[in-house]
Design a protein around this motif. Sequence first.
Motif, mmCIF file in Angstrom:
data_model
loop_
_atom_site.group_PDB
_atom_site.id
_atom_site.type_symbol
_atom_site.label_atom_id
_atom_site.label_comp_id
_atom_site.label_asym_id
_atom_site.label_seq_id
_atom_site.Cartn_x
_atom_site.Cartn_y
_atom_site.Cartn_z
ATOM 1 N N LEU A 124 0.821 -1.203 0.000
ATOM 2 C CA LEU A 124 0.000 0.000 0.000
ATOM 3 C C LEU A 124 0.863 1.264 0.000
ATOM 4 O O LEU A 124 1.747 1.432 0.848
ATOM 5 C CB LEU A 124 -0.918 0.009 1.219
ATOM 6 C CG LEU A 124 -1.845 1.220 1.342
ATOM 7 C CD1 LEU A 124 -2.888 1.203 0.235
ATOM 8 C CD2 LEU A 124 -2.519 1.237 2.705
ATOM 9 N N VAL A 125 0.592 2.157 -0.934
ATOM 10 C CA VAL A 125 1.324 3.422 -1.035
ATOM 11 C C VAL A 125 1.012 4.289 0.187
ATOM 12 O O VAL A 125 -0.139 4.448 0.582
ATOM 13 C CB VAL A 125 0.937 4.168 -2.331
ATOM 14 C CG1 VAL A 125 1.622 5.534 -2.380
ATOM 15 C CG2 VAL A 125 1.293 3.342 -3.545
ATOM 16 N N GLY A 126 2.024 4.838 0.796
ATOM 17 C CA GLY A 126 1.840 5.731 1.935
ATOM 18 C C GLY A 126 1.981 5.063 3.282
ATOM 19 O O GLY A 126 2.074 5.740 4.311
ATOM 20 N N LEU A 127 2.004 3.733 3.305
ATOM 21 C CA LEU A 127 2.108 3.039 4.588
ATOM 22 C C LEU A 127 3.452 3.309 5.259
ATOM 23 O O LEU A 127 3.538 3.449 6.469
ATOM 24 C CB LEU A 127 1.914 1.535 4.387
ATOM 25 C CG LEU A 127 1.965 0.679 5.656
ATOM 26 C CD1 LEU A 127 0.871 1.089 6.630
ATOM 27 C CD2 LEU A 127 1.844 -0.795 5.313
ATOM 28 N N GLU A 128 4.495 3.410 4.448
ATOM 29 C CA GLU A 128 5.833 3.659 4.992
ATOM 30 C C GLU A 128 5.876 4.978 5.764
ATOM 31 O O GLU A 128 6.509 5.074 6.821
ATOM 32 C CB GLU A 128 6.860 3.668 3.867
ATOM 33 C CG GLU A 128 8.294 3.632 4.346
ATOM 34 C CD GLU A 128 9.273 3.368 3.216
ATOM 35 O OE1 GLU A 128 10.475 3.282 3.495
ATOM 36 O OE2 GLU A 128 8.828 3.245 2.047
ATOM 37 N N THR A 129 5.176 5.989 5.263
ATOM 38 C CA THR A 129 5.132 7.287 5.941
ATOM 39 C C THR A 129 4.426 7.166 7.286
ATOM 40 O O THR A 129 4.869 7.726 8.290
ATOM 41 C CB THR A 129 4.409 8.318 5.061
ATOM 42 O OG1 THR A 129 5.100 8.446 3.816
ATOM 43 C CG2 THR A 129 4.343 9.679 5.748
ATOM 44 N N ALA A 130 3.324 6.417 7.293
ATOM 45 C CA ALA A 130 2.566 6.239 8.531
ATOM 46 C C ALA A 130 3.385 5.495 9.578
ATOM 47 O O ALA A 130 3.404 5.868 10.759
ATOM 48 C CB ALA A 130 1.272 5.487 8.237
ATOM 49 N N VAL A 131 4.067 4.438 9.162
ATOM 50 C CA VAL A 131 4.913 3.677 10.090
ATOM 51 C C VAL A 131 6.046 4.552 10.617
ATOM 52 O O VAL A 131 6.359 4.552 11.812
ATOM 53 C CB VAL A 131 5.475 2.413 9.408
ATOM 54 C CG1 VAL A 131 6.548 1.760 10.278
ATOM 55 C CG2 VAL A 131 4.351 1.414 9.129
ATOM 56 N N GLY A 132 6.667 5.318 9.716
ATOM 57 C CA GLY A 132 7.770 6.186 10.104
ATOM 58 C C GLY A 132 7.372 7.248 11.116
ATOM 59 O O GLY A 132 8.186 7.672 11.945
ATOM 60 N N LYS A 133 6.110 7.659 11.077
ATOM 61 C CA LYS A 133 5.631 8.693 11.997
ATOM 62 C C LYS A 133 5.546 8.182 13.424
ATOM 63 O O LYS A 133 5.914 8.886 14.373
ATOM 64 C CB LYS A 133 4.262 9.193 11.528
ATOM 65 C CG LYS A 133 3.653 10.256 12.434
ATOM 66 C CD LYS A 133 2.311 10.730 11.889
ATOM 67 C CE LYS A 133 1.686 11.781 12.809
ATOM 68 N NZ LYS A 133 0.366 12.226 12.289
#
Length: 390
Positions: free
Chosen positions: A230-239
């Motif tokens: 899923l696109v954008g999941l990496e940003t959410a996890v990183g937050k």
Amino acid sequence: MNQFTKEIVTALAQHQDLAIIFKDQLETAVNELLQNELSAFLGYEPYDRNGFNSGNSRNGHYMRTFNTKYGELKLTIPRDRNGEFVNHTLPAYQRRTDQLEQTVIQLYQKGITTHEIADLMEKMYGSYYTPQTVSNLTKVVNEQVEAFKNRTLSERYAVVYLDATYLPLRRDTVAKEAVHIAIGIQPNGHKEVLSYKIAPTESSSVWSEVLADLKHRGVQQTLLFVADGLVGLETAVGKYYPDAVIQQCLVHVSRNISHHIRVHDRQAVLNDFKLIHQATNKRMAEHSLANFVNHWRKRYPKVTQELLKNQKLLVCFNFPPAIRSSIYSTNLIESFNKKFKRQTKKREQFPNEESLERTLMTVILDYNDKFGRRTHKGFNLVQDTLESMF
């Protein structure tokens, strides 16, 4: 031999239904107990002269039915003139045994509405259960949902799996909506469903809400997230978990590749790709990936370029081999989703979000009870290693 025993012997000899005898005896016993309760409350027996001018007296009775597993009891509930007597033999407003109440709660957990349950109870037992009565009985289920959402979680999870499954839900119209689910495994191998969110579609913003919920309820550290692409999941996890890494599900990657491959090449391509996650260590996995790219880059350049850019393919090889078969894909959480769907396959739709949550909670509580103290495959061998990785 007393009268009750004689009746049982006679019934057995004549092959009669013992439930009828038990019902009659139970009905007599409860009615006698109710009368004795009132006598104890008033302080005198019926027609006793001690009751004259005592300030309170018997004032007739009213009829009430009470359903048991032996049948419906017809009870005579005594009253006092001052209206102060409250019997303790029968719970107030209750006309069913706990056995029937449990049946109602189980139906409610399956997502059946209060009106449907009331109608079903009337057909099965011959007396009407109002939707409000059903609602009062089933408050315990809603309390379970709230308790699950608010419970404190462990501080550390070695692996957290994220995946969504779709089920038909009615709002104004019926449409399939995404149930976002998170399952975690602690370093000792104990696994449990951690959280869930229901939304119209799977999105990184909803996953961000799930991760925020995990953080709020005590999850401070996670080594690895396993999810699809899923696109954008990496940003959410990183937050919320900047020190964690993400393993993209290689099964999902394989499925995506198959959609971009000609049918006559598909089996050969997928067999070559499978060698990557079957490698015994990271060096061999990188070698298998390089061979795959070299072999297929001319025929399918976009597919191979996407693989070379993907930094989440081989993350699982940074973890001990004993648990690698569990973390290269989201198979673990998908098996939970399949179980959930099996529970709901006979339902064309859920009438509201609360109904969907109740059914989901039944599956979650069963899963957590079964696996919450069971060590997942391989984790007993690497607990110390995983602890040292935090």
